[in-house]
Design an enzyme around this catalytic site. Sequence first.
Site, PDB file in Angstrom:
ATOM      1  N   HIS A 106       0.835  -1.201   0.000  1.00  0.00           N
ATOM      2  CA  HIS A 106       0.000   0.000   0.000  1.00  0.00           C
ATOM      3  C   HIS A 106       0.876   1.260   0.000  1.00  0.00           C
ATOM      4  O   HIS A 106       0.668   2.180  -0.788  1.00  0.00           O
ATOM      5  CB  HIS A 106      -0.922  -0.012   1.222  1.00  0.00           C
ATOM      6  N   GLU A 107       1.860   1.275   0.886  1.00  0.00           N
ATOM      7  CA  GLU A 107       2.748   2.445   0.970  1.00  0.00           C
ATOM      8  C   GLU A 107       3.616   2.581  -0.283  1.00  0.00           C
ATOM      9  O   GLU A 107       3.919   3.694  -0.706  1.00  0.00           O
ATOM     10  CB  GLU A 107       3.615   2.371   2.224  1.00  0.00           C
TER      11      GLU A 107
ATOM     12  N   HIS B  15       1.782   4.519  -2.931  1.00  0.00           N
ATOM     13  CA  HIS B  15       1.968   5.964  -2.745  1.00  0.00           C
ATOM     14  C   HIS B  15       3.343   6.394  -3.263  1.00  0.00           C
ATOM     15  O   HIS B  15       3.468   7.383  -3.981  1.00  0.00           O
ATOM     16  CB  HIS B  15       1.883   6.337  -1.255  1.00  0.00           C
TER      17      HIS B  15
END
Length: 153
Positions: free
Chosen positions: A67-68, A71
């Site tokens: 998920h990170e 980003h």
Amino acid sequence: MTDEELKELIESVSLNAFGKPFIHMARFNKRLRTTGGRYMLTNHSIEINPLVLEVHGTEELVGVIKHELCHYHLHIEGRGYRHRDADFKSLLKHTSSPRFCRPLSKGNKKLHSMYVYECLSCKLLYNRRRRMDVRKYRCGKCAGQIVAIQAGK
């Protein structure tokens, strides 16, 4: 797991899931309370909550890392890296990354009140998290005297 091992894990997940290298810093941050991890826009580093590993294990940790990394890679490329952006949502789907982290609470938050007070006249109960001075307050229903029946634990 140390910060160095975390960085190695993030580098390998980045190459396997995204086909791109992760070249910035990664570390555990114990001060994160409500989130599994965060991507720092200013220095492109990734911080991970160590509770993710303790509470949910390695599989959830890899999900938070993915998920990170979504980003991270979108921000580096100048594309939409925010949760609401279509680029971000499609990359999450493409890499099978979770949209949200599972709850991290270990059950250390008390759901019940710590102080219980009662009106002597109408027997109305008052549940409070903070102690109150019974000499200063009266019952809101009948203006009767209030007494403590259960002190804080």
